[in-house]
Structure formats: structure tokens, C-alpha cells
Design a protein around this motif. Structure first.
Motif, PDB file in Angstrom:
ATOM      1  N   VAL A  65      25.021 111.049  46.620  1.00 35.86           N
ATOM      2  CA  VAL A  65      26.305 111.081  47.968  1.00 35.86           C
ATOM      3  C   VAL A  65      27.394 110.560  46.582  1.00 35.86           C
ATOM      4  O   VAL A  65      27.228 109.653  45.578  1.00 35.86           O
ATOM      5  CB  VAL A  65      26.391 110.667  48.966  1.00 35.86           C
ATOM      6  N   PRO A  66      28.750 111.807  46.253  1.00 40.23           N
ATOM      7  CA  PRO A  66      29.519 111.371  45.490  1.00 40.23           C
ATOM      8  C   PRO A  66      30.245 109.716  46.101  1.00 40.23           C
ATOM      9  O   PRO A  66      30.265 110.059  47.618  1.00 40.23           O
ATOM     10  CB  PRO A  66      30.183 112.509  45.450  1.00 40.23           C
ATOM     11  N   LYS A  67      30.751 108.912  45.456  1.00 38.75           N
ATOM     12  CA  LYS A  67      31.236 107.627  46.063  1.00 38.75           C
ATOM     13  C   LYS A  67      33.245 107.932  45.148  1.00 38.75           C
ATOM     14  O   LYS A  67      33.275 108.427  43.783  1.00 38.75           O
ATOM     15  CB  LYS A  67      30.464 106.444  46.058  1.00 38.75           C
ATOM     16  N   GLY A  68      34.178 106.897  45.845  1.00 38.67           N
ATOM     17  CA  GLY A  68      35.010 106.809  44.900  1.00 38.67           C
ATOM     18  C   GLY A  68      35.757 108.034  44.022  1.00 38.67           C
ATOM     19  O   GLY A  68      36.377 108.675  44.542  1.00 38.67           O
ATOM     20  N   ASP A  69      35.913 107.922  42.938  1.00 38.38           N
ATOM     21  CA  ASP A  69      37.035 109.365  42.944  1.00 38.38           C
ATOM     22  C   ASP A  69      35.625 110.459  42.025  1.00 38.38           C
ATOM     23  O   ASP A  69      36.341 111.471  41.892  1.00 38.38           O
ATOM     24  CB  ASP A  69      37.926 108.876  41.017  1.00 38.38           C
ATOM     25  N   ASN A  70      35.097 110.186  41.990  1.00 38.88           N
ATOM     26  CA  ASN A  70      33.688 111.439  41.599  1.00 38.88           C
ATOM     27  C   ASN A  70      33.510 112.543  42.959  1.00 38.88           C
ATOM     28  O   ASN A  70      34.252 112.556  43.998  1.00 38.88           O
ATOM     29  CB  ASN A  70      31.925 110.551  41.775  1.00 38.88           C
ATOM     30  N   VAL A  71      33.440 113.327  42.751  1.00 43.73           N
ATOM     31  CA  VAL A  71      33.303 114.907  43.401  1.00 43.73           C
ATOM     32  C   VAL A  71      31.980 115.445  43.380  1.00 43.73           C
ATOM     33  O   VAL A  71      31.070 115.381  42.909  1.00 43.73           O
ATOM     34  CB  VAL A  71      34.493 115.531  42.756  1.00 43.73           C
ATOM     35  N   VAL A  79      27.235 116.311  41.169  1.00 43.31           N
ATOM     36  CA  VAL A  79      27.847 114.180  41.599  1.00 43.31           C
ATOM     37  C   VAL A  79      28.465 114.148  40.432  1.00 43.31           C
ATOM     38  O   VAL A  79      27.621 113.307  39.259  1.00 43.31           O
ATOM     39  CB  VAL A  79      27.693 113.426  42.063  1.00 43.31           C
ATOM     40  N   GLY A  80      30.224 113.573  39.730  1.00 47.90           N
ATOM     41  CA  GLY A  80      30.580 113.359  38.119  1.00 47.90           C
ATOM     42  C   GLY A  80      31.789 113.549  39.153  1.00 47.90           C
ATOM     43  O   GLY A  80      32.544 114.282  40.318  1.00 47.90           O
ATOM     44  N   THR A  81      32.713 113.115  37.611  1.00 54.06           N
ATOM     45  CA  THR A  81      34.248 114.140  38.019  1.00 54.06           C
ATOM     46  C   THR A  81      33.962 114.985  37.847  1.00 54.06           C
ATOM     47  O   THR A  81      33.272 116.347  36.919  1.00 54.06           O
ATOM     48  CB  THR A  81      34.442 112.804  36.291  1.00 54.06           C
ATOM     49  N   ARG A  82      35.307 116.024  37.503  1.00 46.72           N
ATOM     50  CA  ARG A  82      36.014 116.884  36.577  1.00 46.72           C
ATOM     51  C   ARG A  82      35.842 117.090  35.355  1.00 46.72           C
ATOM     52  O   ARG A  82      35.513 118.450  34.851  1.00 46.72           O
ATOM     53  CB  ARG A  82      37.265 117.565  37.252  1.00 46.72           C
ATOM     54  N   ALA A  83      35.025 116.360  34.511  1.00 44.13           N
ATOM     55  CA  ALA A  83      35.148 116.318  33.476  1.00 44.13           C
ATOM     56  C   ALA A  83      33.634 116.556  32.874  1.00 44.13           C
ATOM     57  O   ALA A  83      32.529 116.722  32.299  1.00 44.13           O
ATOM     58  CB  ALA A  83      35.366 115.028  32.293  1.00 44.13           C
ATOM     59  N   THR A  84      32.444 116.526  34.141  1.00 42.20           N
ATOM     60  CA  THR A  84      31.035 116.653  33.969  1.00 42.20           C
ATOM     61  C   THR A  84      30.425 117.369  33.409  1.00 42.20           C
ATOM     62  O   THR A  84      29.686 117.240  32.729  1.00 42.20           O
ATOM     63  CB  THR A  84      30.351 115.649  35.642  1.00 42.20           C
ATOM     64  N   LEU A  85      31.285 118.389  34.215  1.00 42.07           N
ATOM     65  CA  LEU A  85      30.285 119.602  33.754  1.00 42.07           C
ATOM     66  C   LEU A  85      30.679 120.456  31.885  1.00 42.07           C
ATOM     67  O   LEU A  85      29.386 121.198  32.006  1.00 42.07           O
ATOM     68  CB  LEU A  85      31.434 121.154  34.675  1.00 42.07           C
ATOM     69  N   TYR A  86      31.664 119.918  31.687  1.00 42.68           N
ATOM     70  CA  TYR A  86      31.778 119.777  29.958  1.00 42.68           C
ATOM     71  C   TYR A  86      30.700 118.985  29.520  1.00 42.68           C
ATOM     72  O   TYR A  86      30.285 119.635  28.405  1.00 42.68           O
ATOM     73  CB  TYR A  86      33.289 119.322  30.170  1.00 42.68           C
ATOM     74  N   GLU A  87      30.411 117.831  30.072  1.00 43.23           N
ATOM     75  CA  GLU A  87      29.882 116.820  29.436  1.00 43.23           C
ATOM     76  C   GLU A  87      28.403 117.676  29.579  1.00 43.23           C
ATOM     77  O   GLU A  87      27.097 117.217  28.654  1.00 43.23           O
ATOM     78  CB  GLU A  87      30.012 115.145  29.877  1.00 43.23           C
ATOM     79  N   MET A  88      27.649 118.624  31.220  1.00 40.70           N
ATOM     80  CA  MET A  88      26.358 118.591  31.359  1.00 40.70           C
ATOM     81  C   MET A  88      26.134 120.155  30.227  1.00 40.70           C
ATOM     82  O   MET A  88      25.600 120.426  29.606  1.00 40.70           O
ATOM     83  CB  MET A  88      26.288 119.539  31.989  1.00 40.70           C
ATOM     84  N   LEU A  89      27.269 120.355  29.680  1.00 44.20           N
ATOM     85  CA  LEU A  89      27.514 121.737  29.090  1.00 44.20           C
ATOM     86  C   LEU A  89      27.181 121.031  27.137  1.00 44.20           C
ATOM     87  O   LEU A  89      26.552 122.427  26.861  1.00 44.20           O
ATOM     88  CB  LEU A  89      28.945 122.456  29.049  1.00 44.20           C
ATOM     89  N   PHE A  90      27.562 120.318  27.049  1.00 44.13           N
ATOM     90  CA  PHE A  90      27.340 119.672  25.433  1.00 44.13           C
ATOM     91  C   PHE A  90      25.405 119.710  25.633  1.00 44.13           C
ATOM     92  O   PHE A  90      25.552 119.286  24.970  1.00 44.13           O
ATOM     93  CB  PHE A  90      28.661 118.472  25.337  1.00 44.13           C
ATOM     94  N   ARG A  91      26.294 118.528  26.475  1.00 43.35           N
ATOM     95  CA  ARG A  91      24.220 117.942  26.895  1.00 43.35           C
ATOM     96  C   ARG A  91      23.083 119.011  26.580  1.00 43.35           C
ATOM     97  O   ARG A  91      22.084 119.419  25.742  1.00 43.35           O
ATOM     98  CB  ARG A  91      23.754 117.367  27.328  1.00 43.35           C
ATOM     99  N   TYR A  92      23.128 120.023  27.266  1.00 41.93           N
ATOM    100  CA  TYR A  92      21.961 120.667  28.180  1.00 41.93           C
ATOM    101  C   TYR A  92      22.402 122.355  27.131  1.00 41.93           C
ATOM    102  O   TYR A  92      21.015 123.071  26.694  1.00 41.93           O
ATOM    103  CB  TYR A  92      22.327 121.129  29.626  1.00 41.93           C
ATOM    104  N   VAL A 131      34.525 119.009  45.818  1.00 37.46           N
ATOM    105  CA  VAL A 131      34.423 118.472  47.034  1.00 37.46           C
ATOM    106  C   VAL A 131      34.939 117.560  46.809  1.00 37.46           C
ATOM    107  O   VAL A 131      34.239 116.805  46.455  1.00 37.46           O
ATOM    108  CB  VAL A 131      33.701 118.536  48.235  1.00 37.46           C
ATOM    109  N   SER A 132      35.202 116.395  47.364  1.00 39.25           N
ATOM    110  CA  SER A 132      36.357 114.862  47.143  1.00 39.25           C
ATOM    111  C   SER A 132      34.617 113.611  48.219  1.00 39.25           C
ATOM    112  O   SER A 132      34.388 114.567  48.674  1.00 39.25           O
ATOM    113  CB  SER A 132      37.310 114.911  47.478  1.00 39.25           C
ATOM    114  N   ALA A 133      34.646 112.726  47.569  1.00 42.92           N
ATOM    115  CA  ALA A 133      33.868 111.704  48.591  1.00 42.92           C
ATOM    116  C   ALA A 133      34.197 111.572  49.677  1.00 42.92           C
ATOM    117  O   ALA A 133      33.890 111.574  50.905  1.00 42.92           O
ATOM    118  CB  ALA A 133      33.939 110.286  48.010  1.00 42.92           C
ATOM    119  N   GLU A 134      35.986 111.486  50.202  1.00 44.77           N
ATOM    120  CA  GLU A 134      36.228 111.527  51.302  1.00 44.77           C
ATOM    121  C   GLU A 134      35.548 112.115  52.297  1.00 44.77           C
ATOM    122  O   GLU A 134      35.315 112.643  53.859  1.00 44.77           O
ATOM    123  CB  GLU A 134      38.163 111.736  51.820  1.00 44.77           C
TER     124      GLU A 134
END
Length: 596
Positions: free
Chosen positions: A82-88, A164-177, A129-132
Motif C-alpha cells: 500500500v502506498p504511504k506518505g508521498d508515494n503513489v 508503489v513509489g514516486t513519480r520518478a520510480t518508473l524511470y528507475e525501473m526503466l533503467f533497472r530492467y 493514485v495518491s496514498a490518500e
């Protein structure tokens, strides 16, 4: 034209090796896991139960659910992460409609309420989708609808995924995988844009087979890149349908370039006609698919599998065309072996669109094997060209030495002495004739010296003028005992310089010159359907052609040089026919293929 020889070829090979090694290092570095986030903390799923097409509810077991064929899939339960805080909560949807609900309330969906022609085409989207909105441990329900009922559903994760992560997480996943795939595609495009065209330059001519493969390599690399990054496309292209269109268009162009490559390698007229028809049909199909897409009749994704099936059938036809030419040309065999992996994987991919049986990237594997095969062929061709360049240089050296030897043989001391003595005797008897003979003798010597600079064959008219100067000096020496006749019916061909004179010299010295009352030497030319002929005939003493050449009293050093130069430069041959007491006929036969 030979542009690369010896050391330059070595430099090119070393540079190519370093480039490939560098890209291999990049691929290795790119494959390292730089993201320290654990998979369980990034990806999430709904743990609970699911229903396929309104049927019974089953527990959400990953290994079963993700491979379900569905038109409508409903999953309900709780998020494992589940996303928490600033995560989406990130939602990636590809060619499927989705609606996400939290406690029965719709919190996110990719349905569009517009009136555009693409309103029924989901395309590719990324939603956040925000954590709220999610809350902690609330009841989640996800509804997925596949709008393409004629196509086989693939893995659920290819339609939809959550993380689950920040809006930059997808870029991190892109580089990683995706780093290894991206760099692999860069390597393929690199060979397409640079290496294969450079190979054409190194090989000394425009090689359409390499050029066509370069285009195929480039579009193949772009295709693999698009297929690997389709879930990330909305990061750069915000319009969902254009994301899908951009990815699918690469499929059309890749398939079309593959067919063009095979067609370029065909040699037989019938096969070329079949190839042209197939290319025209494929191009028409691509144009039709684009028109139907942008008019809203049927989008590109709906027509993609049928395009693959069509191309697979065309590939089978062109493969049989190649097989029918296996004995025609070496390049045909190489093309056939090179294209088998990618064509086979292409056909399997086409059937996989309808009867999903694997998630393995078949076309990528086939493309890699084909590229590897073509690189091996390229190295073999470059090595062959390198050896041919060494042979070419050696041949040029031998031809130069032969020309020097020939020129020296034509200006032997006794010929100089005899010519100068004859001119000296004329100075008191006929000064005007002596003056003309001196000028003619100087022109003759100049022509012999200039022949050292001339590498290519010269027009026969030029060779004939030089020959006439030589014969004028011989007529001055032999007087009435030597009669020269010309029967020139064609001059529209080229011939190596100083290649006719040794034959005429033999006719004068060893034919007519050995006859008590002299005789006639005739120089004639003839044009036939497949060749040009230069014929030197004398009615002199003749000789026995069955005896060893060292015993017939003639000079053969110049003749051997002439034979070699005629063979190397014009693929011509010298035919000698003689009969004792009747004379000799020497014929130079020059194929028309070597004279344009």
C-alpha cells in the motif's frame, strides 16, 4: 575502386572491434541492479479473488491468474503493498480499459468521454493514485476489459501492472530492467546506420544486399526497442492512442524492411517479379492500416496480428524463392542462412498473437541470431576483400614489370641501330624523308615511354597509330620486301597498350623477314556477336606449332607478357595458327563483356 588496403583495413577492423567491445561493456554495466529497492517494495497486486468474464470467483494465485484468457477480468481484495506518505500507486495500462475502485468508489480509470475517432481505442496510459485516495487496507476492486475479442489475451502483466513509489520510480525501473535491451537495440541500430554502409565502402562498391540489411537492422532495432518500452511510452507521449500507434508502426516498417532485404537478394526474373508483388502488397497493407486507423474504422493494434500473418506467409514464399536460387549465387545461400532465424521467429510471433504459447521475445532472439550471422558474413567478406586487395596490388606490380619488360623488348639495341642507320643513310639521299622518319622515330619512342604511365586499356585507334609508326620504321629498313596492308572494319573497343606490336613484330621479323622475296603483313579487325578480334596475318615462312617454343627461333618473352596483360586487363586470349611455308595467323580475341 579499391579504397581500403593493407594497413587501412587493419585499422578499420581494430576500430570495429573496440566499438563492439565498448558497447558490450555498456550492456554489462546497464544490466547491473542500481536500484536498491526490493521488488516486493515496488510492485504490488490485489490479494483476494478474481472472476473471468463474470464467472465464478477464484483465489488470486499469480501463476494461474496472470495467464487467464479474458474479455472482462474483475479482481477484488487488498493491495499487498500500500502506498504511504508521498508515494503513489502507479498504474500502467496497455490496449485495455481499466477501472479502479476503493470501497466501491471509482478512484481512477482510463475511459475517455470524448467524441474523437479514437474513443474506442484505449492505447497506452500511465495513471497515478495518491496514498490518500487508496487509504490503508481498504477494499480494492479492479475491472479490466479487453476491447480486442478476436485476439488471444496474453499475460495479465502485459495489459496492466501496478507499482508503489514516486513519480520518478518508473524511470528507475526503466533503467533497472530495460538498460540491457536499450543498449542491445542501440547496437543493432549502430550496425544498421554505420557498420554495414561502411562495409559497402570497404568492399569498393555499392552493395545493395548490405544496404538493404542496414535498413532492416535499423528498423529491427527500433522495433525491439518499441516492443520493450511500450509500457513506458506515456512518459514521453501523453496521447494514449499515439503511444500505441508509434509502437505498432515500427512493426509494419520492420516487417516491410525484412521483405525488401530478401527481395534485393533475388536474382531470377520470375522471383524478382514475385518479390516486387509482395513488397507492393505489404506497402499497400501498411498504407491501408494507417488509413483505417486515422479514420477510426479499425485501429493499428487490431490489425497488427493480421499484418504479422500476412508477412509470415510472404516470408515463406520469399524463402522458397531463395531456396530455388541456392545454386545461382553464393550471396543467396548466405542470405538464406542469415534470414532463417528471424523469419522463423517472425512466423512464430505471428501465431503467438492468436494462440498464446510463450512470453519469450521470439523476434528479439531471431534478430540477434540474424545480426550475429550477418556480422560473421561481414567479417568473412572483409577478409576476402583484404586478400583480394593484396592480390590486386601484386597483379598491378606484375603488370607494371611486364610493361617495362615489354617496352624494353620493343626498343632493343639492334632495332635502334637499324632505325638510326636507315635515317642516317636517307639524310643525304632524301633529307625531307629523313626528317619525317626522325620525327616518326621520336614519336615511337615517346609512345613506348608513355605506356609506362598508362594502366588501363586504351582505345584501339590509339594503339593502331602507334603501330603504324613502328611499321613505318620497319618499311624503311626492309624496303620493297615488306608490304603492309590494313583491313580495319571496327575500332570501337579498347586494348592494353603495346599488346599488338609483339605479334606484328613476329610477323615482320620471323615471318616475312625470313622469306627471300619478302611478303605481306595484314592487320585486320572484326566484330562478332560476343567479341572483337584483331587478326595479324603474314605469308612468311611459318613454323611448326608442335615443336617446343624454345626451338622455333622466335622471341617469346614479349609474347608471354602480352598474353598475361591481355588476360588480366581484358580477359582476352591470343590464338596462334601457323603452317610451314605458308605463313602465320595470330588472333587476339577480346570478349565484349570486358568492353562494355
Amino acid at each position: 575502386m579499391q579504397l581500403f588496403h593493407g594497413r587501412k583495413m587493419t585499422y578499420f577492423s581494430i576500430a570495429l572491434l573496440f566499438i563492439v567491445a565498448g558497447l558490450t561493456v555498456l550492456i554489462t554495466v546497464g544490466s547491473i541492479n542500481w536500484n536498491t529497492t526490493d521488488d516486493d517494495e515496488t510492485f504490488t497486486m490485489i490479494e483476494g479473488e478474481y472472476s473471468v468474464n463474470g464467472g465464478e470467483w477464484k483465489p488470486t494465485l499469480d501463476e494461474v491468474m496472470v495467464h487467464e484468457d479474458f474479455q472482462k477480468l474483475t479482481i477484488r481484495g487488498r493491495l499487498t503493498n500500500v502506498p504511504k506518505g508521498d508515494n503513489v500507486l502507479g498504474l500502467t495500462a496497455n490496449d485495455a480499459w481499466f477501472t479502479l475502485k476503493s470501497d466501491g468508489k471509482v478512484i481512477e480509470s482510463n475511459y475517455r468521454a470524448d467524441d474523437s475517432v479514437f474513443k474506442n481505442t484505449p492505447g497506452y496510459t500511465i495513471n497515478y493514485v495518491s496514498a490518500e485516495d487508496i487509504g490503508d487496507g481498504q477494499h480494492i476492486e479492479l475491472e479490466l476489459i479487453d476491447p480486442y475479442p478476436l485476439l488471444s489475451s496474453k499475460c495479465l502483466t502485459e495489459f496492466f501492472d501496478m507499482y508503489v513509489g514516486t513519480r520518478a520510480t518508473l524511470y528507475e525501473m526503466l533503467f533497472r530492467y530495460k538498460s540491457p535491451t536499450i543498449l542491445f537495440c542501440i547496437l543493432i541500430c549502430f550496425f544498421g546506420l554505420f557498420s554495414f554502409p561502411i562495409a559497402g565502402i570497404v568492399l569498393g562498391k555499392i552493395n545493395y544486399r548490405y544496404l538493404a540489411f542496414s535498413v532492416f537492422c535499423f528498423f529491427g532495432g527500433v522495433f525491439i526497442l518499441a516492443q520493450s518500452l511500450f509500457s513506458y511510452m506515456p512518459l514521453w507521449i501523453t496521447e494514449p492512442v499515439q503511444c500505441m500507434a508509434a509502437t505498432t508502426v515500427t512493426t509494419h516498417f520492420c516487417m516491410l524492411s525484412a521483405l525488401i532485404y530478401v527481395k534485393v537478394c533475388l536474382e531470377k526474373r520470375t522471383n524478382k517479379i514475385i518479390g516486387n508483388i509482395i513488397i507492393a502488397a505489404a506497402a499497400l497493407l501498411t498504407a491501408t492500416a494507417l488509413i483505417l486507423h486515422y479514420t477510426g474504422v479499425s485501429d493499428l493494434y487490431a490489425g497488427k496480428p493480421f499484418m504479422l500473418i500476412f508477412v509470415a506467409v510472404c516470408a515463406i514464399i520469399l524463402t522458397f524463392c531463395l531456396i530455388s536460387e541456392v545454386n545461382t549465387k553464393r550471396e543467396t545461400i548466405l542470405t538464406l542462412t542469415s534470414m532463417i532465424p528471424v523469419m522463423l521467429c517472425l512466423m512464430l510471433d505471428a501465431f503467438n498473437e492468436f494462440f498464446y504459447f510463450t512470453s519469450v521475445p521470439l523476434f528479439e532472439i531471431g534478430m540477434a541470431l540474424t545480426l550475429l550471422n550477418q556480422i560473421v558474413i561481414l567479417i568473412i567478406d572483409l577478409r576476402k576483400q583484404y586478400l583480394e586487395s593484396i592480390r590486386y596490388q601484386q597483379m598491378q606490380k606484375e603488370l607494371y614489370e611486364a610493361k617495362v619488360s615489354l617496352m624494353v623488348s620493343q626498343i632493343q639495341p639492334h632495332f635502334l641501330y637499324n632505325s638510326l642507320t636507315s635515317i642516317a643513310m636517307m639524310c643525304t639521299k632524301d633529307p625531307k624523308k629523313a626528317r619525317n622518319a626522325t620525327i616518326n622515330f621520336a614519336d615511337y619512342l615517346r609512345g613506348n615511354m608513355n605506356s609506362l604511365k598508362q594502366k588501363a586499356p586504351v582505345p584501339f585507334t590509339q594503339e593502331l597509330e602507334h603501330l603504324k609508326k613502328y611499321l613505318m620504321l620497319e618499311e624503311m629498313r626492309f624496303g620493297d620486301m615488306l608490304n603492309i596492308e590494313y583491313d580495319i572494319t571496327t575500332t570501337d573497343f579498347v586494348i592494353p597498350q603495346l599488346s599488338v606490336q609483339p605479334l606484328v613484330e613476329n610477323a615482320v621479323k620471323h615471318g616475312v623477314g625470313m622469306k627471300e622475296d619478302g611478303g605481306t603483313v595484314t592487320i585486320a579487325t572484326r566484330e562478332e556477336d560476343d567479341c572483337y578480334k584483331v587478326i595479324i596475318t603474314d605469308d612468311g615462312v611459318g613454323f611448326d606449332t608442335t615443336k617446343p617454343v624454345r626451338d622455333d627461333g622466335r622471341s617469346h618473352v614479349g609474347m608471354e607478357n602480352v598474353r598475361q596483360r591481355l588476360k588480366e586487363l581484358c580477359d582476352a586470349q591470343v590464338i596462334i595458327e601457323s603452317e610451314l611455308g605458308k605463313g602465320t595467323v595470330a588472333t587476339i580475341r577480346i570478349p565484349k563483356t570486358e568492353n562494355g
